[in-house]
Design an enzyme around this catalytic site. Structure first.
Site, PDB file in Angstrom:
ATOM      1  N   SER A   1      -4.791  40.155  75.534  1.00 37.17           N
ATOM      2  CA  SER A   1      -5.111  38.796  75.115  1.00 37.17           C
ATOM      3  C   SER A   1      -3.965  38.237  74.295  1.00 37.17           C
ATOM      4  CB  SER A   1      -6.392  38.787  74.278  1.00 37.17           C
ATOM      5  OG  SER A   1      -6.110  39.344  73.013  1.00 37.17           O
ATOM      6  N   LYS A   2      -3.834  36.919  74.348  1.00 41.23           N
ATOM      7  CA  LYS A   2      -2.716  36.261  73.665  1.00 41.23           C
ATOM      8  C   LYS A   2      -2.759  36.507  72.165  1.00 41.23           C
ATOM      9  CE  LYS A   2      -2.542  32.350  76.800  1.00 41.23           C
ATOM     10  NZ  LYS A   2      -2.557  30.893  76.838  1.00 41.23           N
ATOM     11  N   ARG A   3      -3.963  36.700  71.658  1.00 46.68           N
ATOM     12  CA  ARG A   3      -4.120  36.895  70.224  1.00 46.68           C
ATOM     13  C   ARG A   3      -3.558  38.261  69.792  1.00 46.68           C
ATOM     14  NH1 ARG A   3      -8.301  38.718  67.601  1.00 46.68           N
ATOM     15  NH2 ARG A   3      -9.473  38.884  69.529  1.00 46.68           N
TER      16      ARG A   3
END
Ligand code: GLU
Length: 499
Positions: free
Chosen positions: A255-257
């Protein structure tokens, strides 16, 4: 066995931020099968979620997929016989199907306010009801009847009436028989008049003649709803292929996070070559062509492509493997092409790091090259020197900046030098001044003859102070080649400065 019927496949990203690496992964596998069967690969922009729309995201989807060489045959920018390819431009297309589903009793209006739905969910959770989902308060009611009840909203949505005997299993080309949980009465038309993903995806895939829906496994639970819509609308459903999700080394979903590598732009920012990332994605959940051959072209991937080879166990995104591939592709590029990539990289991402001596005095516009023509020539000449040890394009400028501007001698490096620095510098200056031709070979031969053979120094002791004078450090690109690029005057200046 692969069918020889030309297949039509699509990737359908939503422009909700900078593009996810999964979009490239899906594009690659969709494209591979389209090419393998002589069919078409389509890019469709799914922008019906106005709340999540991010301006500029669509352009980034186009540019990153093109960068990877994952070219589409039909799409918003290139057109095609089934356009428009942007869902926001197709709103009129969806409405008649909603009306048809309502008329035929497969869908109904729902006027429940978000507050009422929230309260309903909270109650279901509190009472640990086994059946959750929309409680069908609005089903079978006219607007007037419903308006008398609490939690009424003026603008209704439209929901699917999911029957009790909804088919929950389907055949997936990768996974075989797949079972999904029972779906809720899914909203298909929102209060703002936009269709939801579920309706739009089915209508568009049908109207665009999509034969295979290839997408991430997170959509498995939606597939029974899609199959229902195909059945109600009297359409043949496509083949389904749900690809595994890419995973972090700790096996969590990428995930980008959590992981910068979830962003496609990150690979450009770091200085990966598109060939390397494309090759790397080919190995995600998919075996290499042979055990010892992980490097393979897109053409080879396409030629041998088979859904049966996809492994559904979430492939781990191993950056070390990608780095290795990147180094391999860097070394396989002709020097001039690699130099072009390095120059483009510096101009795009490292403008502020260029040493002042190598900067154009006044780039009129910020897009103008920052590097002077001389600096570009130096980088081009020095590219073969650094290529063997380069992993990422971003490493080139730091390795080369000693050729572009003044060096700052590293005090620790200087302290480690064992030789008598002034004596070696003096001898070196004398050799270089006397050389007729100033080439890596003549420099090397001249210095070795004087320092090693005549003065009896060990090679390492003799050349270390020269390296420190010329490059500022003890580990650098090849010394004599670097000296040739710098030129005699500049070398003499640096040698005298250290002495
Ligand atoms: N718009 C969906 C997404 O962003 C596409 C899913 C599908 O391929 O059906 O992932």
């Amino acid at each position: 066995m692969n069918s020889i019927t030309p297949a039509r496949l699509r990737v359908a990203p939503s422009p909700t931020g900078d593009p996810h690496v999964g979009t490239a992964y899906m594009s690659l596998f969709n494209l591979a099968y389209a090419r393998k069967t002589g069919g078409a690969f389509i890019l469709r922009i799914e922008d019906t979620d106005q709340a999540r729309y991010v301006a500029g995201s669509e352009a980034q989807i186009f540019s990153t997929l093109s960068w990877l060489g994952l070219d589409w045959d039909e799409g918003p920018d290139v057109g095609g016989p089934f356009g428009p390819y942007r869902q926001s431009e197709r709103l009129d297309t969806y409405k008649p199907f909603v009306d048809q589903l309502i008329e035929e009793g497969h869908a109904y209006y729902c006027w429940c306010t978000p507050e009422r739905l929230k309260a309903m969910r909270a109650e279901q959770e509190a009472s640990k009801q086994s059946v959750t989902g929309y409680d069908r308060l609005c089903y079978g009611k006219t607007r007037e009847e419903r308006a008398k009840l609490p939690g009424f909203s003026e603008t209704p949505v439209v929901r699917m009436l999911v029957p009790d005997d909804v088919e929950l299993s389907f055949t997936d080309l990768i996974r075989g028989e797949v079972r999904a949980p029972r779906p809720d009465d899914q909203v298909i038309l929102k209060a703002d008049g936009f269709p939801t993903y579920h309706l739009a995806v089915v209508v568009d895939d049908h109207l665009m003649g999509i034969t295979h829906v290839v997408r991430g496994e997170e959509w498995i639970s939606s597939t029974p709803k899609h199959i229902l819509l195909y059945r109600w609308l009297g359409w043949e459903a496509p083949s389904w292929c749900h690809m595994p999700l890419l995973r972090n080394p700790d096996h969590s979903k990428i995930s980008k996070r959590k992981n910068p590598a979830a962003r496609l732009l990150w690979f450009q920012e770091e200085g990966y070559l598109p060939q390397a990332l494309r090759n790397f994605l080919q190995l995600m959940g998919y075996p290499p062509a042979s055990d010892d051959e992980e490097v393979s072209s897109l053409d080879d991937f396409v030629a041998n492509f088979d859904w049966a080879k996809v492994n559904t166990v979430g492939p781990v995104f191993d950056i070390k493997k990608l780095d290795w591939l990147n180094g391999w592709y860097i070394r396989s590029l002709p020097s001039d092409e690699l130099a072009d990539r390095i120059l483009d990289y510096i101009e795009t991402y490292q403008r502020d790091d260029v040493p002042s001596a190598a900067r154009s005095t006044s780039p009129a516009v910020s897009q103008d090259p920052i590097l002077t023509p001389q600096a570009r020539d130096i980088i081009r000449a020095a590219t073969p020197l650094i290529a063997p040890r380069l992993t990422l394009l971003k490493e080139a400028l730091p390795k080369l900046d000693f050729l572009l501007g003044d060096v700052e001698v590293d005090a620790q490096a200087r302290a480690k030098v064992e030789a008598d620095i002034p004596a070696v510098m003096e001898a070196t200056v004398a050799v270089l001044e006397a050389l007729e031709d100033f080439t890596a070979q003549t420099i090397h031969e001249g210095l070795e003859a004087r320092l090693v053979e005549e003065l009896g120094l060990k090679k390492k002791t003799a050349f270390a102070p020269i390296r420190v004078a010329i490059t500022g450090v003890l580990v650098s690109p090849p010394l004599f080649e670097s000296m040739e690029i710098l030129g005699r005057e500049e070398c003499l200046r640096r040698l005298r400065a250290l002495a």
